[in-house]
Design a protein around this motif. Sequence first.
Motif, PDB file in Angstrom:
ATOM      1  N   LEU A   1       0.719  19.163 -57.181  1.00  0.00           N
ATOM      2  CA  LEU A   1       1.822  18.210 -57.084  1.00  0.00           C
ATOM      3  C   LEU A   1       1.358  16.922 -56.418  1.00  0.00           C
ATOM      4  CD1 LEU A   1       4.852  17.807 -57.656  1.00  0.00           C
ATOM      5  CD2 LEU A   1       5.298  18.652 -55.362  1.00  0.00           C
ATOM      6  N   ASN A   2       0.506  17.019 -55.418  1.00  0.00           N
ATOM      7  CA  ASN A   2      -0.004  15.820 -54.752  1.00  0.00           C
ATOM      8  C   ASN A   2      -0.864  14.971 -55.676  1.00  0.00           C
ATOM      9  OD1 ASN A   2       1.243  15.931 -52.255  1.00  0.00           O
ATOM     10  ND2 ASN A   2      -0.294  17.306 -51.430  1.00  0.00           N
ATOM     11  N   HIS A   3      -1.524  15.583 -56.648  1.00  0.00           N
ATOM     12  CA  HIS A   3      -2.292  14.816 -57.629  1.00  0.00           C
ATOM     13  C   HIS A   3      -1.375  14.092 -58.611  1.00  0.00           C
ATOM     14  CE1 HIS A   3      -6.264  16.038 -56.419  1.00  0.00           C
ATOM     15  NE2 HIS A   3      -5.911  17.312 -56.441  1.00  0.00           N
ATOM     16  N   ILE A   4      -0.205  14.649 -58.847  1.00  0.00           N
ATOM     17  CA  ILE A   4       0.731  14.081 -59.813  1.00  0.00           C
ATOM     18  C   ILE A   4       1.574  12.962 -59.210  1.00  0.00           C
ATOM     19  CG2 ILE A   4       2.746  14.609 -61.254  1.00  0.00           C
ATOM     20  CD1 ILE A   4       1.650  17.481 -61.442  1.00  0.00           C
TER      21      ILE A   4
ATOM     22  N   LYS B   1       3.191   6.817 -52.488  1.00  0.00           N
ATOM     23  CA  LYS B   1       4.269   6.675 -51.504  1.00  0.00           C
ATOM     24  C   LYS B   1       5.107   7.953 -51.352  1.00  0.00           C
ATOM     25  CE  LYS B   1       7.447   4.606 -54.809  1.00  0.00           C
ATOM     26  NZ  LYS B   1       8.272   3.464 -55.123  1.00  0.00           N
ATOM     27  N   LEU B   2       5.045   8.858 -52.334  1.00  0.00           N
ATOM     28  CA  LEU B   2       5.819  10.098 -52.273  1.00  0.00           C
ATOM     29  C   LEU B   2       5.033  11.282 -51.719  1.00  0.00           C
ATOM     30  CD1 LEU B   2       7.696  10.008 -55.697  1.00  0.00           C
ATOM     31  CD2 LEU B   2       8.566   9.361 -53.463  1.00  0.00           C
ATOM     32  N   LYS B   3       3.724  11.199 -51.725  1.00  0.00           N
ATOM     33  CA  LYS B   3       2.883  12.339 -51.345  1.00  0.00           C
ATOM     34  C   LYS B   3       3.183  12.863 -49.946  1.00  0.00           C
ATOM     35  CE  LYS B   3      -0.953  11.387 -54.365  1.00  0.00           C
ATOM     36  NZ  LYS B   3      -2.374  11.106 -54.489  1.00  0.00           N
ATOM     37  N   THR B   4       3.421  11.989 -49.001  1.00  0.00           N
ATOM     38  CA  THR B   4       3.663  12.428 -47.627  1.00  0.00           C
ATOM     39  C   THR B   4       5.105  12.842 -47.394  1.00  0.00           C
ATOM     40  OG1 THR B   4       4.093  10.149 -46.922  1.00  0.00           O
ATOM     41  CG2 THR B   4       1.830  10.964 -46.723  1.00  0.00           C
TER      42      THR B   4
END
Length: 87
Positions: free
Chosen positions: A26-29, A33-36
């Motif tokens: 999911l973090n790769h996708i 700005k949304l990863k954290t």
Amino acid sequence: MKKISSFLPKHVINKQDLLTHINTQLNHILEDKLKTKVTITSIKDNILIVFCEDSSVATLMRFEKHRYLKLLNQNSRIKILDMKICI
């Protein structure tokens, strides 16, 4: 003396590995700005439970839910049927 991890059931360890794997995907996708602000908390009955930091992030996740499900299912060990977004 044995480590605590030696007392954990095998299915708990497997589930944690699965969640870590899906969270990495999911973090790769996601956009930077949304990863954290997005974290996978659990999976139950092939439904992914995702925690979002605030309501604006949750709204973005809900609108893009089908795209994320499609991308996650391409490389996932299991088929994810739905995504529940929590704040």
